[in-house]
Design a protein around this motif. Sequence first.
Motif, short mmCIF file in Angstrom:
data_model
loop_
_atom_site.label_atom_id
_atom_site.label_comp_id
_atom_site.label_asym_id
_atom_site.label_seq_id
_atom_site.Cartn_x
_atom_site.Cartn_y
_atom_site.Cartn_z
N THR A 65 0.84 -1.23 -0.05
CA THR A 65 -0.02 -0.02 0.00
C THR A 65 0.87 1.22 -0.14
O THR A 65 0.44 2.38 -0.53
CB THR A 65 -0.85 0.01 1.15
OG1 THR A 65 -0.18 0.12 2.38
CG2 THR A 65 -1.98 -1.19 1.04
N THR A 66 2.19 1.19 0.36
CA THR A 66 2.97 2.35 0.35
C THR A 66 3.51 2.54 -1.03
O THR A 66 4.16 3.69 -1.10
CB THR A 66 3.89 2.20 1.47
OG1 THR A 66 4.96 1.16 1.05
CG2 THR A 66 3.51 1.73 2.84
N ILE A 67 3.38 1.62 -2.05
CA ILE A 67 4.14 1.60 -3.35
C ILE A 67 2.86 1.51 -4.23
O ILE A 67 2.89 0.15 -4.79
CB ILE A 67 5.19 0.91 -3.45
CG1 ILE A 67 6.39 1.20 -2.38
CG2 ILE A 67 6.00 1.33 -4.75
CD1 ILE A 67 7.40 0.34 -2.38
N PRO A 68 2.08 2.15 -4.45
CA PRO A 68 1.06 1.54 -5.37
C PRO A 68 1.07 1.36 -6.90
O PRO A 68 0.31 0.63 -7.40
CB PRO A 68 -0.06 3.16 -5.40
CG PRO A 68 0.86 4.14 -4.81
CD PRO A 68 2.02 3.72 -4.18
N GLU A 69 2.20 1.99 -7.38
CA GLU A 69 2.53 1.61 -8.61
C GLU A 69 3.03 0.17 -8.99
O GLU A 69 2.77 -0.18 -10.30
CB GLU A 69 3.74 2.46 -9.15
CG GLU A 69 5.15 2.21 -8.53
CD GLU A 69 6.12 3.19 -8.97
OE1 GLU A 69 7.29 2.97 -8.74
OE2 GLU A 69 5.81 4.42 -9.51
N THR A 70 3.25 -0.51 -8.01
CA THR A 70 3.56 -2.04 -8.16
C THR A 70 2.79 -2.84 -7.27
O THR A 70 3.26 -3.61 -6.61
CB THR A 70 4.90 -2.53 -8.16
OG1 THR A 70 5.52 -1.97 -6.73
CG2 THR A 70 5.86 -1.81 -9.34
N PHE A 71 1.53 -2.34 -6.91
CA PHE A 71 0.67 -2.90 -5.95
C PHE A 71 0.61 -4.77 -6.01
O PHE A 71 0.22 -5.02 -7.07
CB PHE A 71 -0.68 -2.46 -5.75
CG PHE A 71 -1.55 -2.96 -4.86
CD1 PHE A 71 -1.30 -2.34 -3.39
CD2 PHE A 71 -2.55 -4.04 -4.91
CE1 PHE A 71 -1.95 -2.89 -2.22
CE2 PHE A 71 -3.14 -4.62 -3.70
CZ PHE A 71 -2.92 -3.99 -2.47
N GLY A 72 1.03 -5.33 -5.02
CA GLY A 72 0.94 -6.82 -4.97
C GLY A 72 2.46 -7.24 -5.42
O GLY A 72 2.35 -8.67 -5.10
N MET A 73 3.40 -6.66 -5.76
CA MET A 73 4.56 -7.12 -6.08
C MET A 73 5.22 -7.57 -4.96
O MET A 73 5.86 -8.95 -4.79
CB MET A 73 5.36 -6.17 -6.59
CG MET A 73 6.82 -6.46 -7.18
SD MET A 73 7.96 -5.33 -7.73
CE MET A 73 8.77 -4.79 -6.34
N TYR A 74 5.38 -6.75 -3.77
CA TYR A 74 6.11 -7.28 -2.57
C TYR A 74 5.36 -8.49 -1.96
O TYR A 74 6.18 -9.55 -1.51
CB TYR A 74 6.24 -6.08 -1.67
CG TYR A 74 7.33 -5.26 -2.16
CD1 TYR A 74 8.58 -5.35 -2.20
CD2 TYR A 74 6.95 -4.02 -2.74
CE1 TYR A 74 9.51 -4.60 -2.57
CE2 TYR A 74 7.87 -2.91 -3.46
CZ TYR A 74 9.13 -3.35 -3.18
OH TYR A 74 9.74 -2.37 -3.76
N SER A 75 4.17 -8.55 -2.03
CA SER A 75 3.57 -9.57 -1.29
C SER A 75 3.83 -10.88 -2.05
O SER A 75 4.01 -12.10 -1.35
CB SER A 75 2.07 -9.55 -0.98
OG SER A 75 1.38 -9.18 -2.28
#
Length: 164
Positions: A65-75
Amino acid sequence: MFWKYIWTFISGLIIFYLQVLIMPALEITGVIPLIFIPWIVYIIWTRELNPALVIIFLIGLLYDTTIPETFGMYSLIFVIMGISIDLFRKPFESKSVVAQILSLLLANIIFHLISYFIWGITYEFTSSLISKIILAFFYNFTVSIVVYWVIYLISHMRIELKYD
């Protein structure tokens, strides 16, 4: 048993806040160290896989949620790292220091390879991206070793109350 996972989630929240509030101050040429990597390695080494993956996924979504441009990448990357580390650690003893350092190395390799492909597809595969990923790998690996052992030492501390 339930409280162990509550404390694991709370430790993930603490790592999240440290990552968001303090780690940007340690930025070197646009590379912010990611302290989630040693936390994930520690959680996988000390907890059961399924609840640990759920907690890792939730903390990854929170960080996304802190980096919306790649939402879902870190999870996604965090869950892949968790599964890979679990498969890697099975043949080793639970107290093996070398295996834990190798797990940190593997987690950093996985994270930076996947993020290289995602950023390359999103923006473009350039030499500056390669140099930034290589710098990020070495920087994150050194920070990961330090943070992992700090987490390890904090988790093994005991508080004893003595009444005289």
